[in-house]
Design an enzyme around this catalytic site. Sequence first.
Site, short mmCIF file in Angstrom:
data_model
loop_
_atom_site.label_atom_id
_atom_site.label_comp_id
_atom_site.label_asym_id
_atom_site.label_seq_id
_atom_site.Cartn_x
_atom_site.Cartn_y
_atom_site.Cartn_z
N ASP A 39 68.71 55.70 -17.74
CA ASP A 39 67.74 56.60 -18.39
C ASP A 39 66.54 55.83 -18.94
O ASP A 39 66.57 54.60 -19.05
CB ASP A 39 68.42 57.31 -19.58
CG ASP A 39 69.34 58.41 -19.11
OD1 ASP A 39 69.19 58.88 -17.98
OD2 ASP A 39 70.22 58.79 -19.91
N LYS A 61 62.89 60.26 -17.75
CA LYS A 61 61.56 60.85 -17.73
C LYS A 61 60.57 59.78 -18.14
O LYS A 61 60.72 59.13 -19.17
CB LYS A 61 61.48 62.00 -18.75
CG LYS A 61 62.33 63.16 -18.36
CD LYS A 61 62.26 64.26 -19.39
CE LYS A 61 63.26 65.33 -19.03
NZ LYS A 61 64.04 65.79 -20.13
N MET A 174 65.43 63.92 -31.90
CA MET A 174 64.60 64.86 -31.14
C MET A 174 63.94 65.90 -32.05
O MET A 174 63.85 67.08 -31.70
CB MET A 174 65.44 65.55 -30.05
CG MET A 174 65.98 64.58 -29.02
SD MET A 174 67.12 65.32 -27.86
CE MET A 174 68.62 65.38 -28.83
C1 LIG Z 1 68.53 62.60 -25.85
S1 LIG Z 1 68.73 61.85 -27.42
C2 LIG Z 1 69.86 60.59 -27.00
C3 LIG Z 1 70.55 59.96 -28.17
C4 LIG Z 1 71.48 58.84 -27.78
N1 LIG Z 1 72.57 59.32 -27.00
C5 LIG Z 1 72.01 58.08 -28.98
O1 LIG Z 1 73.20 58.11 -29.28
O2 LIG Z 1 71.21 57.40 -29.62
C6 LIG Z 1 67.20 60.99 -27.56
C7 LIG Z 1 66.73 60.91 -29.01
O3 LIG Z 1 67.44 59.90 -29.70
C8 LIG Z 1 66.59 59.28 -30.64
N2 LIG Z 1 66.46 57.86 -30.28
C9 LIG Z 1 67.09 57.23 -29.29
N3 LIG Z 1 66.80 55.91 -29.29
C10 LIG Z 1 65.97 55.72 -30.34
C11 LIG Z 1 65.32 54.58 -30.90
N4 LIG Z 1 65.48 53.36 -30.40
N5 LIG Z 1 64.54 54.76 -32.00
C12 LIG Z 1 64.39 55.96 -32.56
N6 LIG Z 1 64.97 57.08 -32.07
C13 LIG Z 1 65.76 56.96 -30.99
C14 LIG Z 1 65.25 60.01 -30.57
O4 LIG Z 1 65.28 61.07 -31.51
C15 LIG Z 1 65.27 60.53 -29.16
O5 LIG Z 1 64.39 61.62 -29.00
#
Ligand SMILES: C[S@@+](CC[C@H](N)C(=O)[O-])C[C@H]1O[C@@H](n2cnc3c(N)ncnc32)[C@H](O)[C@@H]1O
Length: 261
Positions: A39, A61, A174
């Site tokens: 991803d 994406k 998100m």
């Molecule tokens: C589809 S979700 C996936 C979350 C992922 N499975 C997890 O456990 O971190 C994606 C969201 O996770 C958050 N996110 C993921 N990685 C991040 C990072 N390094 N810094 C800040 N927010 C993050 C954001 O809110 C982003 O829009």
Amino acid sequence: MKANIQPKVTLIGAGPGDPDLITVKGVKALKKAHVILYDSLVNRELLNYASEKAIKIFVGKRKGYHSHSQDEINKLIVTNAFEYGNVVRLKGGDPFIFGRGAEEIDYIESFGIETAVVSGISSSMAVPASQGISLTKRGVSESFWVITGTTSERKLSNDVYLAAQSTATVVILMGMSKLNEIVTLFKKFKKGNIPAAIIQNGTTKNEKIGLGTIDSILDVVAHKKLTSPAIIVIGEVVGESARLRSFYEEILSKNINLEYC
Ligand SMILES: C[S@@+](CC[C@H](N)C(=O)[O-])C[C@H]1O[C@@H](n2cnc3c(N)ncnc32)[C@H](O)[C@@H]1O
């Protein structure tokens, strides 16, 4: 399916962004992969653990690239497992925290393909931790909620409404496009003075942070131009972080409503 092919799919959590925040088990599974579907939030450095011969397919994406639908991703996983055998599905954070991991497992198993899951370190915990924010703290916070800001119907989750009435630490993923609504909700429950942090690209070299309170956080976000991917952390524990405490002590002592850090 080719002879001698043993289809198997392993979902691996890649961690929040820092490539060192993948598990040892995840690295071992990556090394054995014939195909890796990854991803956009996955750090590309992790692909270096894979064999040179492994097929690496980007399914996230990204501007200028075709973005795959979940149906397309599901089908790609299955066709590659039947064709090549050992498929790794490498996902940001943890596959089971807003990662659609469960949907993928259900689809893959409906073809009789063996699956395994290697947990990852979720951004919901690791990103606050990287700023010294302890989601629970004795005498300050007895629980934390991890909520999606945007549901599958593109609405703000009703759980944010419930969480805003609790004393828990609230972590919203998100949620950037719904920040206005989130702030309005917390204000409705008289939480304007609660500390709030927005951390974008946490644990990576592009990390950006904005600090404030519910009352000031929208201005902070506009001033610092914070966008997704970011997490929103709301709760007294934000002001308790050893790294962030001086900022909050200053705004409290001067009674300043808006500050940029
Ligand atoms: C589809 S979700 C996936 C979350 C992922 N499975 C997890 O456990 O971190 C994606 C969201 O996770 C958050 N996110 C993921 N990685 C991040 C990072 N390094 N810094 C800040 N927010 C993050 C954001 O809110 C982003 O829009």
